[in-house]
Design a protein around this motif. Structure first.
Motif, mmCIF file in Angstrom:
data_model
loop_
_atom_site.group_PDB
_atom_site.id
_atom_site.type_symbol
_atom_site.label_atom_id
_atom_site.label_comp_id
_atom_site.label_asym_id
_atom_site.label_seq_id
_atom_site.Cartn_x
_atom_site.Cartn_y
_atom_site.Cartn_z
ATOM 1 N N GLN A 242 0.807 -1.212 0.000
ATOM 2 C CA GLN A 242 0.000 0.000 0.000
ATOM 3 C C GLN A 242 0.843 1.265 0.000
ATOM 4 O O GLN A 242 0.373 2.344 -0.354
ATOM 5 N N GLU A 243 2.103 1.174 0.391
ATOM 6 C CA GLU A 243 2.958 2.360 0.456
ATOM 7 C C GLU A 243 3.333 2.857 -0.933
ATOM 8 O O GLU A 243 3.236 2.131 -1.917
ATOM 9 N N ALA A 244 3.762 4.105 -0.998
ATOM 10 C CA ALA A 244 4.262 4.658 -2.251
ATOM 11 C C ALA A 244 5.618 4.038 -2.567
ATOM 12 O O ALA A 244 6.414 3.756 -1.665
ATOM 13 N N ILE A 245 5.892 3.828 -3.866
ATOM 14 C CA ILE A 245 7.130 3.157 -4.296
ATOM 15 C C ILE A 245 7.694 3.869 -5.517
ATOM 16 O O ILE A 245 6.959 4.211 -6.450
ATOM 17 N N ILE B 3 12.056 4.131 -15.126
ATOM 18 C CA ILE B 3 11.604 4.441 -13.771
ATOM 19 C C ILE B 3 10.176 3.939 -13.616
ATOM 20 O O ILE B 3 9.339 4.101 -14.506
ATOM 21 N N ALA B 4 9.894 3.335 -12.466
ATOM 22 C CA ALA B 4 8.541 2.885 -12.142
ATOM 23 C C ALA B 4 8.087 3.577 -10.862
ATOM 24 O O ALA B 4 8.870 3.743 -9.921
ATOM 25 N N THR B 5 6.826 3.996 -10.831
ATOM 26 C CA THR B 5 6.276 4.642 -9.641
ATOM 27 C C THR B 5 4.931 4.021 -9.288
ATOM 28 O O THR B 5 4.190 3.565 -10.160
ATOM 29 N N ALA C 241 9.102 8.482 -0.986
ATOM 30 C CA ALA C 241 8.564 8.167 -2.311
ATOM 31 C C ALA C 241 7.319 9.005 -2.609
ATOM 32 O O ALA C 241 7.124 9.471 -3.740
ATOM 33 N N GLU C 242 6.467 9.220 -1.599
ATOM 34 C CA GLU C 242 5.278 10.059 -1.787
ATOM 35 C C GLU C 242 5.656 11.456 -2.241
ATOM 36 O O GLU C 242 4.982 12.056 -3.094
ATOM 37 N N ALA D 127 15.021 8.873 7.125
ATOM 38 C CA ALA D 127 15.524 10.216 7.396
ATOM 39 C C ALA D 127 15.122 11.159 6.273
ATOM 40 O O ALA D 127 14.797 12.328 6.512
ATOM 41 N N GLY D 128 15.126 10.663 5.038
ATOM 42 C CA GLY D 128 14.815 11.513 3.908
ATOM 43 C C GLY D 128 13.356 11.894 3.813
ATOM 44 O O GLY D 128 13.008 12.805 3.055
ATOM 45 N N ALA D 129 12.491 11.215 4.581
ATOM 46 C CA ALA D 129 11.075 11.525 4.501
ATOM 47 C C ALA D 129 10.775 12.953 4.936
ATOM 48 O O ALA D 129 9.747 13.512 4.592
#
Length: 265
Positions: free
Chosen positions: A55-58, A79-81, A129-130, A259-261
């Motif tokens: 369910q998370e963004a990827i 690239i895939a999202t 990723a979001e 950390a990057g979030a």
């Protein structure tokens, strides 16, 4: 005359070194695939998590050997999202035999590239990723060569992926040295490396020098690159790619994604 033969020997020796990787791959038969692109498999390699269970963004970056003899020299990257809660992936890539070369839409993120199994270069998930995904969409839409393609030295599929990565702060992904076209810097001679920490100089993608934390050091001669990557404990060879003990790109187990979030993008 002796000086002439000496210089000629150096030039021929350098050319032989640059072509040694592609020649080895061609003679070994290790990249043999389907005889026709029409029969080559395009099935999923089973690398990406199914969207219904994740369910998370990827955000993922892939590469696979180019079709036919081009595979002796280079890889094709994309690239895939997947947005948070989405039931499908979006795949963003350049396909050279189309009038509008940019292909961005729903698809299998880890599909074989006409028989060549894909390799996962980077995998970013969750909050970071979001934040990256909307910027990726913007970069895809603003790609400066939507109807132009040139396999060598660019703009090509790897030029596109490198462009998108450079346009999106926080999407720090080093592309392999045999992603020919990644060093085509559009209208620039100097630019940041896709890996985010370092710079490169490139003259139209034909000649250049790159130095970055994730990439290491690369020398580009006629589009073929070689070098070393101290952080990855690896070496880079023309055509063959990087032989390394570590992957310097972000992956799901990396703590820096958490950390990057909080980064301001």
């Amino acid at each position: 005359m002796k000086r002439f033969f000496r210089y000629t020997g150096w030039v021929l020796g350098g050319l032989l070194f640059l072509l040694s990787g592609p020649i080895l791959l061609a003679t070994s038969g290790s990249l043999q695939g389907a005889e026709s692109w029409q029969t080559a498999t395009r099935e999923s390699a089973g690398i990406a998590p199914p969207p219904e269970t994740a369910q998370e963004a990827i955000v993922q970056v892939y590469g696979a050997r180019a079709w036919s003899w081009r595979g002796y020299f280079a890889v094709h990257t994309w690239i895939a999202t997947k947005e948070k809660g989405a039931d499908h992936y979006q795949v963003h890539q350049v396909i050279g035999w189309r009038n509008h070369v940019v292909n961005s839409g729903p698809g299998e993120p880890d599909r074989h590239w006409y028989g060549a199994r894909p390799e996962l270069y980077a995998d970013i998930r969750g909050a970071l990723a979001e934040k990256l995904i909307p910027r990726i969409y913007e970069a895809v839409d603003s790609y400066p060569f939507p109807t132009e393609y040139q396999a060598w030295p660019g703009p090509n599929s790897n030029t596109f992926v490198a462009w998108v990565i450079r346009q999106v702060p926080g999407l720090d992904v080093a592309l392999p040295n045999h992603a020919i076209g990644k060093d085509y810097l559009v209208d620039q001679i100097v630019a940041e490396v896709p890996g985010g920490a370092g710079y490169q100089v490139s003259f139209g993608g034909y000649f250049g020098l790159l130095a970055g934390v994730r990439e290491g050091v690369e020398l580009n001669v006629l589009g073929l690159s070689f070098g070393i990557n101290p952080l990855a404990l690896g070496i880079k060879l023309p055509g063959i790619g990087e032989l390394a003990l570590r992957n310097t790109n972000p992956m799901p187990s990396d703590s820096d994604q958490t950390a990057g979030a909080g980064w301001e993008l």
